[in-house]
Design a protein around this motif. Structure first.
Motif, PDB file in Angstrom:
ATOM      1  N   ASP A  61      63.074  68.659  66.760  1.00 50.70           N
ATOM      2  CA  ASP A  61      62.479  67.506  67.159  1.00 50.70           C
ATOM      3  C   ASP A  61      62.499  67.220  68.811  1.00 50.70           C
ATOM      4  N   TRP A  62      61.512  66.805  69.436  1.00 50.22           N
ATOM      5  CA  TRP A  62      61.607  66.918  70.783  1.00 50.22           C
ATOM      6  C   TRP A  62      62.478  65.467  71.216  1.00 50.22           C
ATOM      7  N   ARG A  63      62.870  64.640  70.255  1.00 48.13           N
ATOM      8  CA  ARG A  63      63.671  63.430  70.659  1.00 48.13           C
ATOM      9  C   ARG A  63      65.043  63.925  70.888  1.00 48.13           C
ATOM     10  N   ASP A  64      65.450  65.128  70.343  1.00 44.00           N
ATOM     11  CA  ASP A  64      66.843  65.678  70.691  1.00 44.00           C
ATOM     12  C   ASP A  64      67.074  66.044  71.999  1.00 44.00           C
ATOM     13  N   LEU A  65      65.896  66.127  72.796  1.00 49.07           N
ATOM     14  CA  LEU A  65      66.339  66.688  74.358  1.00 49.07           C
ATOM     15  C   LEU A  65      65.818  65.762  75.266  1.00 49.07           C
ATOM     16  N   MET A  66      65.660  64.409  74.563  1.00 41.08           N
ATOM     17  CA  MET A  66      65.737  63.102  75.550  1.00 41.08           C
ATOM     18  C   MET A  66      66.716  63.082  76.571  1.00 41.08           C
ATOM     19  N   PRO A  67      67.872  63.084  76.228  1.00 41.55           N
ATOM     20  CA  PRO A  67      69.205  62.937  77.136  1.00 41.55           C
ATOM     21  C   PRO A  67      69.250  63.955  78.334  1.00 41.55           C
ATOM     22  N   GLU A  68      68.809  65.022  77.898  1.00 42.39           N
ATOM     23  CA  GLU A  68      68.841  66.204  78.819  1.00 42.39           C
ATOM     24  C   GLU A  68      67.738  66.071  79.874  1.00 42.39           C
ATOM     25  N   VAL A  69      66.592  65.468  79.340  1.00 40.94           N
ATOM     26  CA  VAL A  69      65.552  65.408  80.420  1.00 40.94           C
ATOM     27  C   VAL A  69      65.634  64.200  81.279  1.00 40.94           C
ATOM     28  N   ARG A  70      66.271  63.110  80.569  1.00 36.84           N
ATOM     29  CA  ARG A  70      66.589  61.977  81.568  1.00 36.84           C
ATOM     30  C   ARG A  70      67.588  62.472  82.640  1.00 36.84           C
ATOM     31  N   GLU A  71      68.534  63.180  82.259  1.00 32.74           N
ATOM     32  CA  GLU A  71      69.438  63.810  83.164  1.00 32.74           C
ATOM     33  C   GLU A  71      68.911  64.524  84.300  1.00 32.74           C
ATOM     34  N   MET A  72      67.790  65.410  83.890  1.00 35.86           N
ATOM     35  CA  MET A  72      67.199  66.360  84.766  1.00 35.86           C
ATOM     36  C   MET A  72      66.221  65.595  85.751  1.00 35.86           C
TER      37      MET A  72
END
Length: 100
Positions: free
Chosen positions: A50-61
């Motif tokens: 699920d794309w939501r699992d990547l949200m913390p990493e994207v916000r950090e990037m």
């Protein structure tokens, strides 16, 4: 493991760069647009369903790009002050590329 992390980052940064570059200043993107742009194959490569699992990493990037002076981060239409840390942010944010 380092190679997997590099591939992981390359997939996300490719989409992030494309989305940021596609918006003329002062238009913004929502960080969720990045993982939502991924194909099913890319999601599998990244080990998520699920794309939501990547949200913390994207916000950090996006936060890293801010610290390098490449993007502005906004919340509720206002710039997030420089002295605010990502861990202090609650709720949605938006990002825009800083004009050259």
């Amino acid at each position: 493991m380092a190679r997997e992390a590099t591939i992981h980052r390359e997939i996300l940064i490719t989409h992030l760069d494309r989305l940021l570059s596609a918006r003329a200043y002062p238009k913004t993107i929502c960080p969720s647009e990045v993982p939502r742009a991924l194909t099913v194959t890319e999601l599998k490569t990244l080990g998520v369903s699920d794309w939501r699992d990547l949200m913390p990493e994207v916000r950090e990037m996006i936060w890293d790009l801010r610290q390098r002076g490449q993007v502005d981060i906004l919340q509720k239409g206002s710039l997030v002050p420089d002295d605010v840390d990502l861990t202090d942010i609650k709720g949605p944010i938006r990002a825009r590329k800083i004009p050259c």
